[in-house]
Enzyme design. Structure first.
Site: not given
Length: 491
Positions: A256-257, A260, A286
């Site tokens: 997830h990170e 980003h 997101e």
């Protein structure tokens, strides 16, 4: 064009100072000594005072006025658009209020962490009240007679209003609740069993970051209570966390990170330390973290590859087939924590926060009643009671640091990701074959080419429309979720 050149030279230093402020925030959540919190609050306030003064400098207004009506190329026009937006916003907020907010929210973050560790909402409530009072004051200044919450939302998703989101979320909530109910009536897939060595988790986590394209020559991976990504350009850092009995917490927090971080790392380097050199909005941000984590990282094809990596790292962990592993990764089950929620229930966690923070900002909900309101809403939405504050109102850091208007961008990002996934599948028809051998390059390359490289060049909805070929709406996300989970749970 002298005015433009002068404006951009001045803004370059403002952007550099903002990156330094971000690095202080990263340090505070990772390696800063706990006893340094009072001094850090003063440092953050001092730096915010400098940034506010630069953003409201009369010369910025003069340069912008000189450019009014001047024909600019698309990049220059976008830079002027973003600087104008920043100048007008900062000019509405008194310098003293900006510095006070920086000081109070820096201190509040530490008080939240202590209260969370002690499951003591009452210990956090006084400083949360202070933060909310300051944010209401800031919101009123920004709104200038308009809707206060919309003014806050504009900080994270320009061009979107609470009414827009309410319509979108109004379509999501009943559909997700219906799917959730149908799934929970089915037998639950087997989960992983045993203990998973932290060092081995972090080693595989680093491999996953590399697999998804994270460049550690310009980044690093650390541990934090609440995983996050920080920075842009040539210095983009992420954090993850570990759980002895749940390695997916580490792996999917990392992916997830990385979503980003790769967005920031893949922006055109010509935009470095300009207003365009960072993600255009949190909703678009997101969309990247969620499509990396879910549509790619939790796909049947990619989990087949990850199953082999897990067996190599941990040996037998209670699951003996790729099919069962995919079901375990995508297991829908009761839980309290938003960041650990499955794809079906995740947005229900976000909508709860969206409604509560709007009520807080409007004055319809008082801080003293927030914990009870949270617990009541959670039980209504999920069917069971919150057992402790750290699993409820204290689980997220966002409100302590004043991020009101941020939560809805998580669900907006999921909606955007649904649209992008449709386009990605059409553009890369053999995507599953590539993911099944751990090759994400076609997927991440498509996202880099069609979205990430543009940084802030286009407005949020525009960049999604250009990349996906459709106006953003919840239908692609819902269709994807229904198809995926109907297959896993034989609905």
């Amino acid at each position: 064009m002298t005015a433009y050149d002068d404006l951009m030279a001045y803004d370059h230093d403002t952007q550099a100072l903002a990156q330094i402020a971000g690095r202080l925030g990263w340090d505070q959540e990772t390696v800063m000594p706990r006893g340094a919190a009072p001094q850090r609050a003063e440092e953050m306030a001092a730096l915010e005072s400098v940034l506010h003064a630069r953003r409201t400098d009369p010369r910025v207004g003069d340069w912008l006025a000189a450019l009014d009506g001047v024909s600019l190329d698309p990049v220059a026009a976008a830079n002027v658009r973003e600087i104008t937006r920043s100048y007008e916003r900062a000019s509405k907020v008194p310098a003293k209020l900006a510095a006070t907010l920086a000081r109070v929210t820096s201190a509040a973050q530490g008080k939240w962490a202590d209260a969370r560790a002690g499951d003591d909402y009452a210990a956090f409530a006084p400083v949360l009240s202070e933060v909310i009072d300051l944010k209401r004051e800031e919101g009123a200044a920004l709104a200038a007679g308009g809707d206060v919450y919309d003014a806050m939302l504009a900080d994270y998703e320009p061009g979107t209003t609470a009414a827009d989101l309410q319509g979108m979320f109004g379509a999501l909530r009943p559909a997700l609740s219906e799917l959730r109910t149908a799934i929970l009536e089915q037998p639950k897939p087997q989960g992983v069993t045993g203990a998973f060595d932290e060092a081995a988790q972090l080693k595989l986590s680093a491999l996953l970051a590399q697999t998804f394209g994270y460049n550690t020559d310009h980044g690093r991976i650390d541990k934090a209570v609440h995983p996050f990504s920080s920075g842009s350009g040539l210095d983009v850092r992420i954090t993850t966390r570990t759980n002895l009995h749940d390695p997916f917490n580490c792996f999917y927090s990392t992916i997830h990170e990385v979503g980003h971080a790769c967005y920031e790392q893949n922006i055109d380097t010509d935009y470095l330390l300009t207003p365009l050199g960072q993600g255009v909005s949190m909703g678009v941000h997101e969309s990247q973290s969620r499509i990396y984590e879910n549509q790619i990282g939790r796909s049947r094809a990619f989990t087949g590859w990850l199953f082999g990596q897990m067996r190599d790292a941990f040996g037998d962990f209670g699951i003996d087939s790729e099919e069962a592993f995919c079901a375990a990764v995508n297991r829908v089950s009761n839980g309290y924590i938003r960041t650990e929620a499955d794809e079906v229930q995740y947005n229900l966690h976000v909508l709860l926060r969206f409604d509560l923070e709007r009520a807080l900002m409007a004055g319809d909900l008082q801080v003293g009643d927030l914990e009870a309101a949270w617990n009541d809403r959670f039980e209504a939405d999920f069917g069971y009671k919150v057992d402790k504050a750290s699993n409820g109102v204290l689980q997220d850091v966002h409100w302590s640091v004043g991020l009101f208007g941020y939560f809805p961008t998580y669900s907006l990002g999921n909606v955007y990701a649904g649209c992008l996934h449709d386009a990605l599948r059409s553009a890369v028809p053999d995507l599953d074959a590539q993911l099944s051998v751990g090759d994400t390059s076609a997927a991440t390359g498509w996202l880099q080419q069609n979205l990430q490289r543009h940084g802030g060049l286009y407005e949020p909805r525009e960049v999604i429309e250009r990349a996906s070929g459709q106006v953003p709406g919840p239908e692609p996300l819902l269709a994807y979720l229904r198809a995926k989970f109907s297959d896993i749970y034989a609905l």
